[in-house]
Design an enzyme around this catalytic site. Structure first.
Site, short mmCIF file in Angstrom:
data_model
loop_
_atom_site.label_atom_id
_atom_site.label_comp_id
_atom_site.label_asym_id
_atom_site.label_seq_id
_atom_site.Cartn_x
_atom_site.Cartn_y
_atom_site.Cartn_z
N SER B 10 -0.32 2.25 -0.54
CA SER B 10 -0.19 0.82 -0.26
C SER B 10 -1.52 0.13 -0.53
O SER B 10 -2.57 0.77 -0.51
CB SER B 10 0.19 0.59 1.20
N HIS B 11 -1.47 -1.16 -0.80
CA HIS B 11 -2.70 -1.94 -0.93
C HIS B 11 -3.45 -1.99 0.41
O HIS B 11 -4.64 -2.23 0.43
CB HIS B 11 -2.37 -3.37 -1.38
N SER B 12 -2.71 -1.78 1.49
CA SER B 12 -3.31 -1.83 2.83
C SER B 12 -3.36 -0.43 3.43
O SER B 12 -2.31 0.20 3.60
CB SER B 12 -2.48 -2.75 3.73
N GLY B 45 -6.18 -3.20 -1.80
CA GLY B 45 -6.05 -2.78 -3.20
C GLY B 45 -5.71 -1.30 -3.25
O GLY B 45 -5.37 -0.70 -2.23
N ASP B 69 3.67 0.21 -3.02
CA ASP B 69 4.15 -1.09 -2.52
C ASP B 69 4.23 -2.17 -3.60
O ASP B 69 5.24 -2.86 -3.70
CB ASP B 69 3.34 -1.56 -1.29
#
Lengths: 204, 128
Positions: B10-12, B45, B69
């Site tokens: 995920s970016h997070s 990112g 994601d």
């Protein structure tokens, strides 16, 4: 086209400076239609490229380009890292150590095809391909440095009225219209910097 | 353990870790699992090195399914897969499924001993 060590280092510094000096502008463009990280991401990548000097310029041109590409892939992040990194890596794979102009035309064609495959994209979708593809046409047609740089800048401008089909901007649908594509802008900056350093004969 | 491994990208980092928690709640330790998120500076990112590390952590002879994601996570995951050794490359697949739901479904399918292709299919078909 002769690229000795001095010219290779000048090329790397020019590419990095073009991106780093315009990082805020790239961020603003990306804030308008994306997630706003393009400026910082590209700056991070090219700072890492600068940090690899002077060793980077000691390499042959193909190896140097491959190393730049790998650094961008590993450091930039976002979709831009793999896309721009792939372009440099494929350019490095396709070019001989002292490329002629036809070599450069053939190698950039291969690199553009690789970017298309990586992004599953074509020109017309408001991405860096909308700069790479028309600039390649000018390069292949024998355009000089000025013509290539002008086409790069104009091609980036032409992404403003386009509808985004790929990338984060595509989430905005019609609202992506009216803003320049950040990836196209960074591609045009890189091309502009490169042709200032490289020598292009007017006749291919 | 030869169940298919699951990698969450995920970016997070928080989302990646949280999705991994939900997977563990469902399948415990029956499935090799790793998560990664964030760029190289820790901001939102994704990064190729983190993805390669996660594939290594979740590696299984049965292969690894990657859940992502957004576009950048997918592109970076595909880049990472291409950088694997040739014998591993064919045994890692990026799933076209929502990251949280896809990870839980893929892991549940994997915990029953299904093949990599079946794990990917179940994640992709559930929300298709």
């Amino acid at each position: 086209m002769s690229l000795d060590r001095v010219a290779r280092e000048r090329l790397v510094r020019a590419l990095a400076a073009a991106v780093i000096e315009h990082a805020d502008e790239l961020t603003s463009l990306d804030q308008a239609i994306g997630d706003g990280d393009h400026g910082l991401n590209m700056k991070r990548g090219f700072e890492a490229v600068l940090a690899a000097l002077p060793d980077l310029a000691d390499k042959s041109l193909p190896d140097m380009l491959k190393a730049i590409g790998m650094t961008l892939v590993m450091k930039v992040g976002g979709a831009s890292g793999p896309l721009v990194g792939t372009f440099f890596m494929e350019l490095g794979k396709a070019l001989p150590e002292q490329p002629s102009r036809p070599d450069l035309v053939a190698a950039t064609d291969k690199a553009i095809e690789a970017v298309k495959a990586r992004g599953r994209s074509e020109a017309g979708q408001k991405t860096l391909l909308d700069v790479l593809v028309p600039v390649h046409v000018v390069l292949a047609g024998g355009g000089d440095a000025r013509a290539i740089a002008a086409e790069a800048a104009q091609a980036a401008d032409r992404t403003t009225p386009m509808l985004a089909i790929r990338g984060r901007a595509s989430f905005l649908g019609e609202r992506s219209i009216g803003h320049m594509d950040p990836g196209s802008r960074s591609a045009s900056l890189l091309i502009g910097a490169a042709v200032e350093i490289l020598e292009f004969e007017v006749n291919p | 353990m030869s169940n298919v491994g699951i990698v969450i990208v995920s970016h997070s980092p928080k989302i990646a870790e949280g999705a991994a928690d939900m997977v563990r709640q469902m399948v415990g330790d029956a499935v090799p699992l790793a998560w990664t998120g964030g760029d190289v500076d820790g901001g939102l990112g994704t990064n190729v090195a983190g993805i390669l590390e996660a594939i290594e952590t979740a590696w299984s002879p049965a292969g690894v399914a990657i859940l992502v994601d957004l576009g950048g996570a997918e592109t970076n995951s595909e880049m990472a897969v291409e950088m694997l050794s040739e014998d591993r490359r064919a045994r890692v697949l990026v799933c076209n499924a929502p990251v949280v739901e896809g990870a839980v479904i893929a892991a549940t399918e994997s915990s029953g001993g299904s093949s990599l292709a079946a794990v990917k299919r179940s994640a992709e078909e559930f929300y298709a």
